[in-house]
Design a protein around this motif. Structure first.
Motif, mmCIF file in Angstrom:
data_model
loop_
_atom_site.group_PDB
_atom_site.id
_atom_site.type_symbol
_atom_site.label_atom_id
_atom_site.label_comp_id
_atom_site.label_asym_id
_atom_site.label_seq_id
_atom_site.Cartn_x
_atom_site.Cartn_y
_atom_site.Cartn_z
ATOM 1 N N GLU A 49 0.822 -1.344 0.033
ATOM 2 C CA GLU A 49 0.021 0.074 -0.034
ATOM 3 C C GLU A 49 0.859 1.223 -0.065
ATOM 4 N N ASP A 50 1.921 1.366 0.896
ATOM 5 C CA ASP A 50 2.572 2.632 0.933
ATOM 6 C C ASP A 50 4.148 2.161 1.157
ATOM 7 N N GLN A 110 7.501 4.390 2.809
ATOM 8 C CA GLN A 110 7.938 5.769 3.034
ATOM 9 C C GLN A 110 9.452 5.880 3.685
#
Length: 178
Positions: free
Chosen positions: A35-36, A38
């Motif tokens: 999903e992500d 970072q």
């Protein structure tokens, strides 16, 4: 259900690891499970040669945070990514962190982005000869007596009419004498 995981990467290659994970997930058709990704960072102000410069600094060097729906395919995708040494967790097993903990890592970065923290790196220290760049004492030379990092101020002893006079200035108003 996707959860946040901390991935250990070679220091200095965090952004490259992020890009590799995202592109490889796309290539393998696992984008919905990744999903992500970072790299937590903050923006700080440094003074270099008397000029203020905005610099991005990683808050967790050597680590990347990823929100993953972890299964065998995603696990192997991450483990086989170049410059990744593994997941953070006991005996190499991925240990998920809570949303609250992840938000804390990003909260510092988002707070810094919203209102950059007044943290300034300086290239002089107590006892160094400096030149005043701005204000009523511009072009005066002096010696650094004190550094106050909480207030971002420096106390400089300048010679006025032959007498040493302490003057308090902002960090960015002073540079190291050449």
């Amino acid at each position: 259900m996707a959860r946040w995981y901390i991935i250990h990467a070679y220091s200095g290659f965090e952004n490259k690891v992020k890009e590799s994970i995202l592109s490889e997930a796309e290539r393998m058709g696992l984008s919905q499970l990744v999903e992500d990704v970072q790299v937590p960072h903050e923006t700080i102000t440094e003074v270099k040669r008397g000029k203020k410069v905005q610099v991005e600094r990683k808050t967790m060097p050597g680590y990347v945070l990823a929100k993953l729906a972890l299964n065998d395919d995603v696990y192997h995708l991450i483990k086989n990514t170049p410059k990744v040494t593994g997941f953070l967790g006991a005996s190499g097993k991925p240990q998920a962190i809570s949303e609250t903990e992840a938000a804390r890592y990003f909260g510092a970065a988002e707070a810094a982005a919203a209102a950059p923290r007044k943290h300034i790196n300086i290239d002089y220290e107590i006892g160094d000869s400096v030149k005043v760049l701005d204000g009523p004492f511009a072009s005066f030379n002096g010696v650094v007596e004190e550094l106050d990092f909480d207030k971002n101020r420096v106390k400089v002893s300048v010679s006025i009419f032959g007498r040493a006079t302490p003057v308090e200035l902002d960090f960015e108003h002073v540079e190291l004498s050449k």
